[in-house]
Design a protein around this motif. Structure first.
Motif, short mmCIF file in Angstrom:
data_model
loop_
_atom_site.label_atom_id
_atom_site.label_comp_id
_atom_site.label_asym_id
_atom_site.label_seq_id
_atom_site.Cartn_x
_atom_site.Cartn_y
_atom_site.Cartn_z
N LEU A 50 1.52 -1.54 -7.65
CA LEU A 50 0.52 -1.77 -6.61
C LEU A 50 -0.91 -1.71 -7.15
O LEU A 50 -1.73 -2.59 -6.88
CB LEU A 50 0.71 -0.76 -5.48
CG LEU A 50 -0.26 -0.92 -4.30
CD1 LEU A 50 -0.06 -2.26 -3.60
CD2 LEU A 50 -0.10 0.22 -3.29
N ASN B 123 1.68 3.58 2.45
CA ASN B 123 2.37 3.61 1.16
C ASN B 123 2.67 5.02 0.66
O ASN B 123 3.33 5.18 -0.37
CB ASN B 123 1.54 2.85 0.13
CG ASN B 123 1.49 1.36 0.42
OD1 ASN B 123 2.52 0.71 0.57
ND2 ASN B 123 0.29 0.81 0.56
N TYR C 140 -7.05 -5.69 -0.38
CA TYR C 140 -7.21 -4.49 -1.20
C TYR C 140 -8.61 -3.90 -1.04
O TYR C 140 -9.22 -3.47 -2.01
CB TYR C 140 -6.93 -4.83 -2.68
CG TYR C 140 -5.54 -5.36 -2.92
CD1 TYR C 140 -4.43 -4.52 -2.85
CD2 TYR C 140 -5.32 -6.70 -3.21
CE1 TYR C 140 -3.15 -5.01 -3.07
CE2 TYR C 140 -4.05 -7.20 -3.43
CZ TYR C 140 -2.97 -6.35 -3.36
OH TYR C 140 -1.70 -6.84 -3.58
N SER D 140 4.75 -5.54 -3.68
CA SER D 140 4.62 -4.74 -4.90
C SER D 140 5.53 -3.53 -4.81
O SER D 140 6.23 -3.33 -3.81
CB SER D 140 3.17 -4.27 -5.08
OG SER D 140 2.25 -5.33 -5.01
N THR D 141 5.51 -2.72 -5.84
CA THR D 141 6.21 -1.43 -5.83
C THR D 141 5.18 -0.35 -6.15
O THR D 141 4.04 -0.65 -6.50
CB THR D 141 7.34 -1.39 -6.89
OG1 THR D 141 6.73 -1.40 -8.20
CG2 THR D 141 8.27 -2.58 -6.75
N MET E 292 -3.94 0.10 1.88
CA MET E 292 -4.76 -0.59 0.89
C MET E 292 -5.87 -1.47 1.46
O MET E 292 -6.72 -1.94 0.71
CB MET E 292 -3.87 -1.48 0.02
CG MET E 292 -2.96 -0.71 -0.91
SD MET E 292 -3.84 0.29 -2.13
CE MET E 292 -4.66 -0.97 -3.09
N ASP F 201 -1.68 -4.70 -9.39
CA ASP F 201 -1.87 -5.93 -8.61
C ASP F 201 -3.22 -5.93 -7.89
O ASP F 201 -3.89 -6.96 -7.81
CB ASP F 201 -0.74 -6.06 -7.56
CG ASP F 201 0.62 -6.28 -8.21
OD1 ASP F 201 0.66 -6.64 -9.40
OD2 ASP F 201 1.64 -6.07 -7.52
N THR G 124 6.20 -1.45 -1.85
CA THR G 124 4.95 -1.16 -1.14
C THR G 124 4.34 -2.46 -0.63
O THR G 124 4.68 -3.54 -1.12
CB THR G 124 3.92 -0.47 -2.06
OG1 THR G 124 3.64 -1.34 -3.17
CG2 THR G 124 4.42 0.87 -2.56
N GLU G 125 3.44 -2.32 0.34
CA GLU G 125 2.78 -3.49 0.92
C GLU G 125 1.37 -3.08 1.33
O GLU G 125 1.17 -1.98 1.85
CB GLU G 125 3.58 -3.96 2.14
CG GLU G 125 3.32 -5.40 2.57
CD GLU G 125 2.08 -5.52 3.43
OE1 GLU G 125 1.31 -6.48 3.22
OE2 GLU G 125 1.88 -4.66 4.30
N PRO G 126 0.35 -3.91 1.07
CA PRO G 126 -1.04 -3.50 1.31
C PRO G 126 -1.33 -2.98 2.71
O PRO G 126 -2.12 -2.06 2.88
CB PRO G 126 -1.83 -4.78 1.02
CG PRO G 126 -0.98 -5.54 0.05
CD PRO G 126 0.43 -5.24 0.44
#
Length: 421
Positions: free
Chosen positions: A197, A138, A399, A192-193, A349, A200, A132-134
């Motif tokens: 996520l 996702n 985030y 992240s995963t 995010m 983090d 995953t990525e902000p």
């Protein structure tokens, strides 16, 4: 003329009754007529005053209703009142009243989330820690053909074309269920995963402001949890449901949605596909309880998905800015609705909505302002200016979606309509 006659004339002129003109133009030459005219004028003045007062009262009531709609357009459905016992009434009389603040999110968001998430499949592939990525979408997005589109996959699979998807066997569709758009490589590499996520993001928020730790520990955000990020979302259903829920109570929205899906026996109780919706005329769609405009909005949205102008692939691969710009251009989708969809539907995010009164109120509380005094100020930016909000939220990037979620929670705002803890 003699002096005596002159005096008599003078006396008569002083005692004579003057002529009085009534409102209807009749000239009354005696005191009785003047009195009647006076009473008539008084009654008519009172009547006019009463009518004016009634008109002003009606305008005031109308203004109050408009204000109330503005204040409560984000409210969750009202819970039917139950009889209160004498003991509870007595306790309430001696206990200071402190009602909870209204939820900032309308029923549209609740309907958007609660009716679109597909149950999480229970198989080995879905248990894998997908990257995953902000700034990415996702959530896995479903397509009308039955496949799923993700921004990043732990095992990329060659996607099926639209024609292949229509004719493919169930086994082929299952094998190609996770499709990664070809231009997704332009995104930043995943950091992240789905399993890490939320952790983090929470650590980032606490690093920026340690005092948020207590709030985070008190409220678990299921939306960005590993379970929440594995829920499959149908983007057309989410956006159309959001339109259905605009400016109506949650109960009314759910009722309209149920009637709407019943118009499509081939898919009911599931939400119909765009191709099915465009086959119905507006008059038929309105029988579900939709207004003319909402029927037009949903049909127009369906046309965009059916034509390919909007698709799961586009919503996954677009940048945050491009996504907002593309969806705001769709009739019936304002910026607020699009931001809520990006956050709660696509699970992006770094979404932040300055136009949400609940976010404004929560941020004002977070900054130590007296919210009760600010509420009386009135206006769109009564709690905090847009610049203040953006400046404060900027340090919580990438985030800000999670930060926004906690700004709703900071005042114990009940947003269970969107997400059950």
């Amino acid at each position: 003329m003699s002096l005596r006659r002159s005096a008599r004339l003078s006396t008569n002129s002083l005692t004579a009754t003057p002529e009085v003109e009534s409102p209807n133009g009749v000239v009354n030459g005696d005191a009785k007529g003047a009195s009647k005219a006076s009473r008539s004028t008084s009654k008519k003045r009172k009547s006019r005053a009463s009518a004016t007062s009634a008109a002003v009262s009606t305008q005031d009531e109308s203004a109050k209703k408009t204000t109330k709609l503005t204040e409560t357009e984000f409210a969750v459905p009202e819970i039917p009142k139950t009889p209160i016992s004498k003991q509870r009434k007595a306790a309430a009389a001696t206990t200071p009243s402190n009602p909870p603040p209204l939820t900032p999110t309308p029923s549209g968001v609740g309907l958007m989330v609660s009716t679109t998430a597909v149950p999480i499949p229970n198989n080995e592939a879905d248990a894998q820690p997908r990257p995953t990525e902000p700034h990415a979408t996702n959530a896995p997005l479903s397509t009308p053909g039955g496949s799923r589109v993700v921004a990043y996959s732990s095992s990329p699979i060659k996607p099926l074309s639209a024609s292949q998807e229509e004719t493919a066997s169930p086994s082929k569709k299952k094998k190609a269920k996770e499709v990664v758009p070809p231009d997704v490589g332009a995104m930043q590499p995943p950091t992240s995963t789905v399993d890490t996520l939320l952790k983090d993001a929470c650590e980032h928020l606490c690093k920026i402001d340690p005092k948020l730790k207590a709030l985070i520990e008190k409220h678990h955000c299921k939306m960005f949890s590993p379970e929440g990020l594995r829920e499959v979302v149908d983007p057309f259903t989410a956006l159309a449901s959001g339109i259905i829920g605009q400016q109506v109570s949650g109960q009314a929205a759910a009722s309209i949605r149920k009637k709407f899906t019943a118009l499509f026996p081939e898919t009911d109780p599931s939400f119909p596909a765009p191709a099915h919706v465009i086959q119905k005329d507006l008059a038929t769609l309105r029988t579900a309880g939709l207004s003319q405009r909402k029927a037009e909005y949903i049909q127009g949205l369906a046309e965009k998905f059916a034509s390919g102008e909007l698709s799961a692939q586009i919503l996954v691969s677009a940048s945050d800015e491009d996504l907002i710009e593309k969806l705001v251009a769709v009739r019936g989708l304002g910026r607020w609705s699009v931001e809520m969809f990006a956050c709660f539907g696509l699970k992006r995010m770094d979404v932040f909505s300055t136009g949400d009164l609940g976010v404004q109120r929560g941020m004002a509380t977070y900054m130590g302002k007296d919210v009760s005094k600010l509420k009386a100020k009135g206006g769109k930016w009564k709690y905090m200016t847009e610049k203040e909000m953006l400046d404060i939220a900027a340090k919580f990037s990438p985030y800000r979606s999670l930060f926004m979620w906690y700004m709703w929670r900071i005042e114990n705002v009940d947003i269970s309509v969107m997400n059950a803890d």
